[in-house]
Design an enzyme around this catalytic site. Structure first.
Site, PDB file in Angstrom:
ATOM      1  N   ARG A   1      30.660  58.916  44.473  1.00 25.33           N
ATOM      2  CA  ARG A   1      30.874  58.208  43.207  1.00 25.33           C
ATOM      3  C   ARG A   1      32.219  57.495  43.266  1.00 25.33           C
ATOM      4  O   ARG A   1      32.990  57.696  44.205  1.00 25.33           O
ATOM      5  CB  ARG A   1      30.766  59.137  41.975  1.00 25.33           C
ATOM      6  CG  ARG A   1      31.262  60.519  42.121  1.00 25.33           C
ATOM      7  CD  ARG A   1      32.689  60.879  41.866  1.00 25.33           C
ATOM      8  NE  ARG A   1      33.426  60.030  41.024  1.00 25.33           N
ATOM      9  CZ  ARG A   1      34.662  59.671  41.284  1.00 25.33           C
ATOM     10  NH1 ARG A   1      35.285  60.094  42.375  1.00 25.33           N
ATOM     11  NH2 ARG A   1      35.315  58.878  40.458  1.00 25.33           N
ATOM     12  N   GLY A   2      32.437  56.660  42.241  1.00 24.00           N
ATOM     13  CA  GLY A   2      33.613  55.797  42.260  1.00 24.00           C
ATOM     14  C   GLY A   2      33.180  54.450  42.825  1.00 24.00           C
ATOM     15  O   GLY A   2      32.507  54.396  43.859  1.00 24.00           O
TER      16      GLY A   2
ATOM     17  N   GLN B   1      35.795  64.378  36.102  1.00 26.68           N
ATOM     18  CA  GLN B   1      36.334  63.895  37.386  1.00 26.68           C
ATOM     19  C   GLN B   1      37.856  64.061  37.451  1.00 26.68           C
ATOM     20  O   GLN B   1      38.414  64.251  38.532  1.00 26.68           O
ATOM     21  CB  GLN B   1      35.993  62.405  37.579  1.00 26.68           C
ATOM     22  CG  GLN B   1      34.529  62.111  37.810  1.00 26.68           C
ATOM     23  CD  GLN B   1      33.803  61.765  36.514  1.00 26.68           C
ATOM     24  OE1 GLN B   1      34.142  62.259  35.442  1.00 26.68           O
ATOM     25  NE2 GLN B   1      32.793  60.930  36.608  1.00 26.68           N
TER      26      GLN B   1
ATOM     27  N   ASP C   1      35.327  49.750  37.171  1.00 23.72           N
ATOM     28  CA  ASP C   1      33.999  49.660  37.783  1.00 23.72           C
ATOM     29  C   ASP C   1      33.472  48.237  37.819  1.00 23.72           C
ATOM     30  O   ASP C   1      32.659  47.884  38.667  1.00 23.72           O
ATOM     31  CB  ASP C   1      33.009  50.559  37.048  1.00 23.72           C
ATOM     32  CG  ASP C   1      33.272  52.006  37.405  1.00 23.72           C
ATOM     33  OD1 ASP C   1      34.184  52.595  36.795  1.00 23.72           O
ATOM     34  OD2 ASP C   1      32.618  52.507  38.330  1.00 23.72           O
TER      35      ASP C   1
HETATM   36  O1  MRU Z   1      31.029  57.775  37.146  1.00 26.58           O
HETATM   37  P1  MRU Z   1      32.034  57.641  38.245  1.00 26.58           P
HETATM   38  O2  MRU Z   1      32.708  58.913  38.597  1.00 26.58           O
HETATM   39  O3  MRU Z   1      31.475  56.905  39.444  1.00 26.58           O
HETATM   40  O4  MRU Z   1      33.148  56.694  37.600  1.00 26.58           O
HETATM   41  C1  MRU Z   1      34.270  56.363  38.349  1.00 26.58           C
HETATM   42  C2  MRU Z   1      35.247  55.559  37.604  1.00 26.58           C
HETATM   43  O5  MRU Z   1      35.080  55.228  36.456  1.00 26.58           O
HETATM   44  C3  MRU Z   1      36.446  55.089  38.387  1.00 26.58           C
HETATM   45  O6  MRU Z   1      37.571  55.003  37.580  1.00 26.58           O
HETATM   46  C4  MRU Z   1      36.134  53.700  38.951  1.00 26.58           C
HETATM   47  O7  MRU Z   1      34.938  53.712  39.654  1.00 26.58           O
HETATM   48  C5  MRU Z   1      37.200  53.210  39.838  1.00 26.58           C
HETATM   49  S1  MRU Z   1      37.212  54.054  41.381  1.00 26.58           S
HETATM   50  C6  MRU Z   1      38.426  53.431  42.349  1.00 26.58           C
END
Ligand code: MRU
Length: 352
Positions: free
Chosen positions: A50-51, A202, A243
């Site tokens: 994820r991320g 997270q 994102d």
């Molecule tokens: O739902 P996730 O854990 O994938 O969300 C991640 C985020 O919102 C992060 O802040 C974003 O992807 C930036 S990662 C460098």
């Protein structure tokens, strides 16, 4: 994990992809081996990986795995199969634009390769490696670029972040956490405050874990404590990831980022978004067009095995929100620190 304690969530080894299973951290540090495109799609959906940037890298390898699954030597049949794999991967998570960006780049490489199917497969593996390696370099640049914009304070800085925009969310080093790491390396950071980040936690599970690996002092707060901490002058600046950023600078990030930006504005605390240019979606003019993922309601009504709520309750579980550009002090990219209005100048630098 490497010897320097940096975290690499996606690794290409033994002709397959190893992913750190982020659903098991911090209790267990383990890898899942992915050999098939279908399994990669599932790993993205279930947040083993994820991320935004890490999802893009995983999807790029997913496309290659899909290419490898095809046995045909007919170019048209092969491309038809690859388009189906691409569609399966696109349907995993809707908000992080890096997913769509990486898939487009892989398909572009496919269409531009004049040669046999075997040669296209080779190009696809090389393109996935390139996406992977470039992201690591990009994160280091973002981290270092961020140093120029962090406030100059008599005492060392205390920064606040939300969710996990660290090594785990990228090829390594991180975007927002990259800025934190660079500040720590330069002796400018006293401590990171990490929002726990309801509902998937997270911040509590991943950001604190990364900090502990590297010896960065970290204080966990619940999301609702940020305003109080700012009022007490505990926070010099907020740094978050993104994102998807619209052409006008509106930025989608983990749910709770928008309220954090409002709270930062109310307390005169600078609010920075750190993200690669691949996170900017120049095809959309503003944040209203960013698709917001809604996830399973169990994420909010259940903690472990415990159901928190009585029967008869309805749920709404948006995974992201959009912070309007006017609440963002600056966007820290690999090309430099930009105002939201500067973004469009970089449209042609975005590699697809
Ligand atoms: O739902 P996730 O854990 O994938 O969300 C991640 C985020 O919102 C992060 O802040 C974003 O992807 C930036 S990662 C460098």
């Amino acid at each position: 994990m490497s010897q320097n304690n940096l975290v690499y969530p996606v690794i290409w080894q033994n002709n397959s992809v190893s992913l750190i299973d982020q659903t098991r951290l911090p209790a267990e540090y383990s890898y899942v081996e992915i050999h098939r495109s279908q399994d990669m799609a599932q790993a993205i959906k279930t947040m083993i990986v994820r991320g935004a940037p890490a999802i893009g890298i995983a999807a790029a390898y997913g496309i290659y795995l899909g290419a490898r699954e095809s046995e045909t030597s007919n170019r048209d049949e092969f491309i038809q199969h690859l388009e189906q794999v691409a569609q399966m991967l696109r349907e995993t998570r809707p908000t992080a634009v890096n997913l769509f960006w990486a898939i487009s780049r892989m398909l572009k490489a496919t269409y531009e390769t004049i040669g046999t199917v075997e040669e296209i497969k080779q190009t696809l593996l090389e393109t996935a490696h390139a996406i992977h390696n470039e992201d690591l370099q990009t994160c280091h640049k973002i981290g270092d670029r961020g140093l120029s914009v962090l406030p100059e304070t008599p005492e060392k800085l205390t920064l606040l972040t939300h969710c996990n925009a660290g090594g785990l969310a990228t090829a390594g080093y991180g975007t927002a956490l990259g800025v934190v790491r660079s500040a720590w390396r330069e002796g400018r950071l006293s401590r990171l405050f990490a929002d726990e980040t309801r509902p998937r936690l997270q911040g509590a599970k991943l950001t604190t874990w990364e900090c502990v690996q590297e010896g960065i002092p970290v204080t966990l707060i619940t999301d609702s404590m940020a305003a109080h901490c700012m009022k007490q002058n505990l926070i010099h600046a907020v740094v978050v990831g993104a994102d998807r950023i619209a052409a006008n600078g509106d930025a989608a990030n983990k749910i709770g980022t928008y309220s954090l930006a409002i709270v930062a504005k109310a307390h005169n605390v600078p609010f920075f978004v750190a993200a690669p240019l691949s996170t900017v979606d120049f095809s959309i003019t503003d944040g209203r067009q960013i698709p917001i993922e809604e996830r399973n309601s169990a994420e909010i009504y259940q903690v472990g095995e415990t159901i928190l709520t009585p029967e008869g309750v309805d749920y709404y579980n948006p995974a992201f929100d959009v912070t309007p550009a006017e609440l963002i002090t600056a966007i820290i990219t690999e090309e430099g620190v930009l105002t939201p209005a500067d973004l469009t100048k970089y449209q042609n630098k975005q590699m697809v």
